[in-house]
Design an enzyme around this catalytic site. Structure first.
Site, PDB file in Angstrom:
ATOM      1  N   HIS A  60       0.815  -1.231   0.000  1.00 19.89           N
ATOM      2  CA  HIS A  60       0.000   0.000   0.000  1.00 19.89           C
ATOM      3  C   HIS A  60       0.845   1.275   0.000  1.00 19.89           C
ATOM      4  O   HIS A  60       1.910   1.333   0.615  1.00 19.89           O
ATOM      5  CB  HIS A  60      -0.922   0.003   1.227  1.00 19.89           C
ATOM      6  CG  HIS A  60      -0.154   0.140   2.523  1.00 19.89           C
ATOM      7  ND1 HIS A  60       0.080   1.350   3.112  1.00 19.89           N
ATOM      8  CD2 HIS A  60       0.466  -0.786   3.287  1.00 19.89           C
ATOM      9  CE1 HIS A  60       0.785   1.171   4.210  1.00 19.89           C
ATOM     10  NE2 HIS A  60       1.041  -0.127   4.332  1.00 19.89           N
ATOM     11  N   ASN A  75       8.926  -8.697  -3.583  1.00 18.96           N
ATOM     12  CA  ASN A  75       7.990  -8.061  -2.649  1.00 18.96           C
ATOM     13  C   ASN A  75       8.461  -6.640  -2.360  1.00 18.96           C
ATOM     14  O   ASN A  75       9.496  -6.440  -1.723  1.00 18.96           O
ATOM     15  CB  ASN A  75       7.954  -8.824  -1.318  1.00 18.96           C
ATOM     16  CG  ASN A  75       7.233 -10.134  -1.422  1.00 18.96           C
ATOM     17  OD1 ASN A  75       6.233 -10.356  -0.774  1.00 18.96           O
ATOM     18  ND2 ASN A  75       7.751 -11.014  -2.255  1.00 18.96           N
ATOM     19  N   ALA A  77       7.462  -3.567  -0.363  1.00 14.70           N
ATOM     20  CA  ALA A  77       6.531  -3.347   0.756  1.00 14.70           C
ATOM     21  C   ALA A  77       5.861  -1.982   0.681  1.00 14.70           C
ATOM     22  O   ALA A  77       6.195  -1.140  -0.162  1.00 14.70           O
ATOM     23  CB  ALA A  77       7.284  -3.509   2.072  1.00 14.70           C
ATOM     24  N   SER A  90      14.186 -10.790  -8.988  1.00 13.85           N
ATOM     25  CA  SER A  90      13.286 -11.888  -8.615  1.00 13.85           C
ATOM     26  C   SER A  90      13.422 -12.233  -7.142  1.00 13.85           C
ATOM     27  O   SER A  90      14.535 -12.392  -6.631  1.00 13.85           O
ATOM     28  CB  SER A  90      13.639 -13.148  -9.407  1.00 13.85           C
ATOM     29  OG  SER A  90      13.448 -12.943 -10.759  1.00 13.85           O
ATOM     30  N   ALA A 108      18.554 -10.461  -7.420  1.00 12.11           N
ATOM     31  CA  ALA A 108      17.604 -11.521  -7.096  1.00 12.11           C
ATOM     32  C   ALA A 108      17.819 -11.978  -5.653  1.00 12.11           C
ATOM     33  O   ALA A 108      18.953 -12.163  -5.203  1.00 12.11           O
ATOM     34  CB  ALA A 108      17.796 -12.689  -8.058  1.00 12.11           C
TER      35      ALA A 108
HETATM   36  C1  LIG Z   1      22.764  -8.714  -8.835  1.00 16.00           C
HETATM   37  C2  LIG Z   1      22.996  -8.822 -10.343  1.00 16.00           C
HETATM   38  C3  LIG Z   1      22.410  -7.597 -11.043  1.00 16.00           C
HETATM   39  C4  LIG Z   1      24.507  -8.864 -10.505  1.00 16.00           C
HETATM   40  O1  LIG Z   1      24.812  -9.051 -11.849  1.00 16.00           O
HETATM   41  P1  LIG Z   1      26.353  -8.957 -12.318  1.00 16.00           P
HETATM   42  O2  LIG Z   1      26.900  -7.597 -11.968  1.00 16.00           O
HETATM   43  O3  LIG Z   1      26.394  -9.387 -13.731  1.00 16.00           O
HETATM   44  O4  LIG Z   1      27.064  -9.971 -11.337  1.00 16.00           O
HETATM   45  P2  LIG Z   1      27.915 -11.287 -11.645  1.00 16.00           P
HETATM   46  O5  LIG Z   1      27.028 -12.348 -12.217  1.00 16.00           O
HETATM   47  O6  LIG Z   1      29.131 -10.855 -12.432  1.00 16.00           O
HETATM   48  O7  LIG Z   1      28.342 -11.723 -10.206  1.00 16.00           O
HETATM   49  C5  LIG Z   1      29.214 -10.937  -9.418  1.00 16.00           C
HETATM   50  C6  LIG Z   1      29.239 -11.514  -8.016  1.00 16.00           C
HETATM   51  O8  LIG Z   1      27.978 -11.251  -7.379  1.00 16.00           O
HETATM   52  C7  LIG Z   1      27.370 -12.494  -6.993  1.00 16.00           C
HETATM   53  N1  LIG Z   1      25.945 -12.353  -7.230  1.00 16.00           N
HETATM   54  C8  LIG Z   1      25.330 -12.201  -8.413  1.00 16.00           C
HETATM   55  N2  LIG Z   1      24.016 -12.076  -8.246  1.00 16.00           N
HETATM   56  C9  LIG Z   1      23.786 -12.145  -6.927  1.00 16.00           C
HETATM   57  C10 LIG Z   1      22.622 -12.077  -6.139  1.00 16.00           C
HETATM   58  N3  LIG Z   1      21.415 -11.897  -6.690  1.00 16.00           N
HETATM   59  N4  LIG Z   1      22.743 -12.164  -4.800  1.00 16.00           N
HETATM   60  C11 LIG Z   1      23.953 -12.350  -4.237  1.00 16.00           C
HETATM   61  N5  LIG Z   1      25.106 -12.428  -4.937  1.00 16.00           N
HETATM   62  C12 LIG Z   1      25.020 -12.322  -6.273  1.00 16.00           C
HETATM   63  C13 LIG Z   1      28.031 -13.566  -7.844  1.00 16.00           C
HETATM   64  O9  LIG Z   1      27.967 -14.804  -7.217  1.00 16.00           O
HETATM   65  C14 LIG Z   1      29.416 -13.018  -7.964  1.00 16.00           C
HETATM   66  O10 LIG Z   1      30.116 -13.293  -6.752  1.00 16.00           O
HETATM   67  P3  LIG Z   1      31.677 -13.697  -6.773  1.00 16.00           P
HETATM   68  O11 LIG Z   1      32.383 -12.507  -7.350  1.00 16.00           O
HETATM   69  O12 LIG Z   1      31.975 -13.940  -5.334  1.00 16.00           O
HETATM   70  O13 LIG Z   1      31.764 -14.900  -7.656  1.00 16.00           O
HETATM   71  C15 LIG Z   1      22.309 -10.071 -10.957  1.00 16.00           C
HETATM   72  O14 LIG Z   1      23.010 -11.244 -10.638  1.00 16.00           O
HETATM   73  C16 LIG Z   1      20.860 -10.225 -10.511  1.00 16.00           C
HETATM   74  O15 LIG Z   1      20.527 -10.747  -9.463  1.00 16.00           O
HETATM   75  N6  LIG Z   1      19.963  -9.722 -11.373  1.00 16.00           N
HETATM   76  C17 LIG Z   1      18.524  -9.881 -11.214  1.00 16.00           C
HETATM   77  C18 LIG Z   1      18.096 -11.030 -12.127  1.00 16.00           C
HETATM   78  C19 LIG Z   1      16.610 -11.292 -12.078  1.00 16.00           C
HETATM   79  O16 LIG Z   1      15.933 -11.085 -11.088  1.00 16.00           O
HETATM   80  N7  LIG Z   1      16.117 -11.721 -13.209  1.00 16.00           N
HETATM   81  C20 LIG Z   1      14.700 -11.982 -13.386  1.00 16.00           C
HETATM   82  C21 LIG Z   1      14.472 -12.507 -14.777  1.00 16.00           C
HETATM   83  S1  LIG Z   1      12.768 -12.718 -15.095  1.00 16.00           S
END
Ligand SMILES: CC(C)(COP(=O)(O)OP(=O)(O)OC[C@H]1O[C@@H](n2cnc3c(N)ncnc32)[C@H](O)[C@@H]1OP(=O)(O)O)[C@@H](O)C(=O)NCCC(=O)NCCS
Length: 129
Positions: A60, A75, A77, A90, A108
């Site tokens: 809300h 989520n 809030a 996600s 995510a």
């Molecule tokens: C957070 C995010 C933007 C980072 O992307 P990125 O900059 O390309 O990151 P990388 O894949 O190069 O990973 C870098 C580091 O972050 C970590 N990492 C990546 N995503 C993470 C997450 N969601 N939570 C915690 N750690 C994460 C990796 O494990 C990596 O760690 P390391 O260096 O110790 O190996 C991406 O992973 C993410 O979560 N995007 C959202 C995706 C989503 O929700 N998609 C929905 C599709 S419908």
């Protein structure tokens, strides 16, 4: 791109899936997309071209600025403020009353426990950038 298309006379329209729930006194500006299973609560403002994905929730009185995207299962809030073009990953969770800055990406599964500045990538539990 949206501005370019609009300048050429195209008009954005809003799509709400029949299995999405929109609460009372919530406003959706043109171009919003709300997908199946999403639940947008009452008195929420979705600015133009906001997308709320499958099974996501928006609490809300939240305000989502233009082009913000809430990815599946996230989520957001109540009474939060999500800046323009920010993305909430996600199954992430933004706790009540907090702000996520424009262009920020919440990873995510992250849990946002304090305000997130603009244009950063916030990830983990609690989210860090
Ligand atoms: C957070 C995010 C933007 C980072 O992307 P990125 O900059 O390309 O990151 P990388 O894949 O190069 O990973 C870098 C580091 O972050 C970590 N990492 C990546 N995503 C993470 C997450 N969601 N939570 C915690 N750690 C994460 C990796 O494990 C990596 O760690 P390391 O260096 O110790 O190996 C991406 O992973 C993410 O979560 N995007 C959202 C995706 C989503 O929700 N998609 C929905 C599709 S419908």
């Amino acid at each position: 791109m949206a501005d370019e298309l609009q300048s050429r006379g195209l008009r954005p329209f809003t799509i709400v899936h029949p299995r999405a729930i929109i609460g009372p006194e919530t406003t959706l500006e043109p171009g919003c997309v709300v997908l199946g299973g999403a639940h947008v609560s009452s008195s929420v403002t979705l600015a133009r071209h906001v997308q709320v994905n499958y099974n996501a929730t928006v609490g809300h009185d939240a305000v989502l600025e233009e082009f913000a995207t809430v990815l599946p299962g996230a989520n957001v809030a109540g009474t939060t403020h999500i800046g323009a073009a920010a993305a909430i990953g996600s199954n992430a969770c933004v706790l009540q009353g907090l702000a996520v800055g424009a262009g920020a990406v919440v990873g995510a599964g992250a849990v946002v426990t304090r305000n997130v500045p603009s244009a950063v990538v916030a990830k983990g539990v609690p989210a860090r950038w």
